[in-house]
Design a protein around this motif. Structure first.
Motif, PDB file in Angstrom:
ATOM      1  N   ARG A 134     -77.662 -10.445  49.345  1.00 57.22           N
ATOM      2  CA  ARG A 134     -77.246  -9.358  48.483  1.00 57.22           C
ATOM      3  C   ARG A 134     -78.154  -9.204  47.262  1.00 57.22           C
ATOM      4  O   ARG A 134     -77.955  -8.281  46.452  1.00 57.22           O
ATOM      5  N   ARG A 135     -79.087 -10.142  47.108  1.00 55.53           N
ATOM      6  CA  ARG A 135     -79.992 -10.130  45.955  1.00 55.53           C
ATOM      7  C   ARG A 135     -79.212 -10.042  44.643  1.00 55.53           C
ATOM      8  O   ARG A 135     -79.521  -9.254  43.745  1.00 55.53           O
ATOM      9  N   SER A 136     -78.180 -10.899  44.590  1.00 59.27           N
ATOM     10  CA  SER A 136     -77.279 -10.878  43.440  1.00 59.27           C
ATOM     11  C   SER A 136     -77.661 -11.984  42.455  1.00 59.27           C
ATOM     12  O   SER A 136     -77.427 -13.172  42.716  1.00 59.27           O
ATOM     13  N   ALA A 137     -78.232 -11.588  41.341  1.00 55.35           N
ATOM     14  CA  ALA A 137     -78.597 -12.563  40.314  1.00 55.35           C
ATOM     15  C   ALA A 137     -77.355 -13.215  39.718  1.00 55.35           C
ATOM     16  O   ALA A 137     -77.346 -14.414  39.413  1.00 55.35           O
ATOM     17  N   ALA A 138     -76.280 -12.421  39.566  1.00 56.15           N
ATOM     18  CA  ALA A 138     -75.047 -12.957  38.994  1.00 56.15           C
ATOM     19  C   ALA A 138     -74.477 -14.060  39.884  1.00 56.15           C
ATOM     20  O   ALA A 138     -74.007 -15.095  39.392  1.00 56.15           O
ATOM     21  N   ALA A 139     -74.518 -13.833  41.204  1.00 57.42           N
ATOM     22  CA  ALA A 139     -73.994 -14.837  42.122  1.00 57.42           C
ATOM     23  C   ALA A 139     -74.840 -16.105  42.087  1.00 57.42           C
ATOM     24  O   ALA A 139     -74.315 -17.220  42.111  1.00 57.42           O
ATOM     25  N   LEU A 140     -76.158 -15.944  42.027  1.00 58.33           N
ATOM     26  CA  LEU A 140     -77.036 -17.110  41.977  1.00 58.33           C
ATOM     27  C   LEU A 140     -76.791 -17.932  40.711  1.00 58.33           C
ATOM     28  O   LEU A 140     -76.785 -19.175  40.754  1.00 58.33           O
ATOM     29  N   ILE A 141     -76.580 -17.239  39.610  1.00 52.84           N
ATOM     30  CA  ILE A 141     -76.292 -17.951  38.355  1.00 52.84           C
ATOM     31  C   ILE A 141     -74.938 -18.654  38.449  1.00 52.84           C
ATOM     32  O   ILE A 141     -74.781 -19.813  38.035  1.00 52.84           O
ATOM     33  N   ALA A 142     -73.957 -17.951  39.016  1.00 53.30           N
ATOM     34  CA  ALA A 142     -72.619 -18.537  39.155  1.00 53.30           C
ATOM     35  C   ALA A 142     -72.640 -19.772  40.037  1.00 53.30           C
ATOM     36  O   ALA A 142     -71.859 -20.712  39.835  1.00 53.30           O
ATOM     37  N   LEU A 143     -73.533 -19.807  41.018  1.00 50.92           N
ATOM     38  CA  LEU A 143     -73.615 -20.949  41.926  1.00 50.92           C
ATOM     39  C   LEU A 143     -74.089 -22.223  41.232  1.00 50.92           C
ATOM     40  O   LEU A 143     -73.927 -23.319  41.776  1.00 50.92           O
ATOM     41  N   LEU A 144     -74.659 -22.075  40.052  1.00 47.93           N
ATOM     42  CA  LEU A 144     -75.048 -23.268  39.309  1.00 47.93           C
ATOM     43  C   LEU A 144     -73.826 -24.116  38.948  1.00 47.93           C
ATOM     44  O   LEU A 144     -73.926 -25.354  38.840  1.00 47.93           O
ATOM     45  N   LEU A 145     -72.671 -23.463  38.784  1.00 48.95           N
ATOM     46  CA  LEU A 145     -71.449 -24.201  38.428  1.00 48.95           C
ATOM     47  C   LEU A 145     -71.002 -25.143  39.549  1.00 48.95           C
ATOM     48  O   LEU A 145     -70.857 -26.348  39.315  1.00 48.95           O
ATOM     49  N   PRO A 146     -70.750 -24.635  40.778  1.00 53.61           N
ATOM     50  CA  PRO A 146     -70.339 -25.580  41.827  1.00 53.61           C
ATOM     51  C   PRO A 146     -71.436 -26.558  42.201  1.00 53.61           C
ATOM     52  O   PRO A 146     -71.152 -27.702  42.573  1.00 53.61           O
ATOM     53  N   ALA A 147     -72.695 -26.132  42.115  1.00 51.45           N
ATOM     54  CA  ALA A 147     -73.790 -27.049  42.440  1.00 51.45           C
ATOM     55  C   ALA A 147     -73.821 -28.233  41.470  1.00 51.45           C
ATOM     56  O   ALA A 147     -73.996 -29.391  41.869  1.00 51.45           O
TER      57      ALA A 147
END
Length: 301
Positions: free
Chosen positions: A51-64
């Motif tokens: 989806r080329r979603s920057a917001a999702a990629l940033i949000a994934l830093l939390l669970p990672a």
């Protein structure tokens, strides 16, 4: 949507103890498979890229970050062992094992100081005793659990961890003192009741009760150093084993998934220690059991 799911995944990882256990033991069920939330992170990462979603990629830093904090250390290679250590093997050999001699040889081949076995039944018990005797001259069996040792054993006795309501013969606990070159160690071998997953959730009441009795026994143990080897029918993250994990250390390195042997998804075969460090744990190749054996290196303090 991937961003929202990422935040929810992070919440489950960080606050898994908040998930209630009052109905269906949902909290324990989540904790049994908690490391596998890492796969959810991988899937969400793929969706975020699609989806080329920057917001999702940033949000994934939390669970990672949460997953790395909880489990990242288990992925690190084994470090150097201390000068005073023991190698142990834990294995539920299965009462339906058709090759007890081969199983015994495989376990002895790992070269441990101690071997703990569960589901020992006749006539297989005699085969284990005969096969292990040359390398492990000291052993104790109580009920369906046993301990084999290269070092002298004393004070072996039955450990009563039978839950209320169990009326049939049920002897699944053993305590013995191992006279190691580095001092006496209290060794506990246990096989806690099985749990079942059904429409009502996780049925673990008897397992939890037995874990409580075992935890009380460890708390009352007069020897400073204690090693617990057993099929505890629960992972180290499962709050049902809190009476044990609150009193004992678990492995710092290694996942060592042990069950089911055909496709292991959880480590329910545990090595824990008090006043000692479980440095590294790993699974051994399959035997004739539905569990994989696990071996751990323990440094005595």
């Amino acid at each position: 949507m991937p961003a929202v799911l990422a935040v929810l995944t992070a919440g489950l990882l960080v606050f898994h103890r908040v998930v209630p256990n009052s109905v269906g033991r949902v909290g324990s069920l989540l904790e049994t498979f908690l490391p596998w939330l890492g796969l959810v992170i991988v899937v969400l990462f793929g969706l975020a890229l699609l989806r080329r979603s920057a917001a999702a990629l940033i949000a994934l830093l939390l669970p990672a970050a949460a997953w790395t904090h909880l489990f990242g250390g288990l992925l690190l290679p084994a470090g150097e062992s201390g000068p005073h250590g023991l190698i142990v093997v834990q294995h539920n050999v299965s009462d339906e094992n058709t090759d007890p001699a081969g199983t015994a040889r495989a376990l002895a081949g790992a070269g441990p100081d101690l071997i703990a076995l569960q589901e020992l039944v006749a006539p297989a018990l005699a085969v284990y005793e005969r096969t292990l005797a040359p390398d492990y001259p000291y052993h104790a069996v109580r009920g369906t659990v046993g301990l084999w040792s290269k070092h002298p054993l004393t004070g072996a006795r039955l450990l009563d961890i039978k839950p209320r309501g169990v009326t049939e013969p049920w002897s699944r606990g053993l305590r013995a003192v191992v006279r190691t070159p580095h001092g006496e160690v209290a060794a506990y071998v246990a096989h806690l009741p099985s749990v079942r997953v059904g429409a009502g959730g996780l049925a673990s009441a008897r397992r939890d009760e037995s874990a409580g009795l075992l935890g009380e026994a460890v708390a009352a143990e007069p020897l400073r150093t204690v090693i617990l080897l057993g099929d505890l029918n629960g992972t180290a993250d499962d709050r049902g084993l809190a009476p044990l994990t609150s009193r004992m250390d678990v492995a710092r390195r290694g996942f060592a998934f042990s069950f089911p042997a055909a496709l292991p998804v959880a480590r329910i075969d545990q090595v824990m220690a008090r006043s000692a460090t479980v440095d590294h744990i790993r699974a051994l190749p399959a035997t004739g059991s539905d569990h994989l054996p696990v071996t751990a290196r323990i440094t005595l303090r």
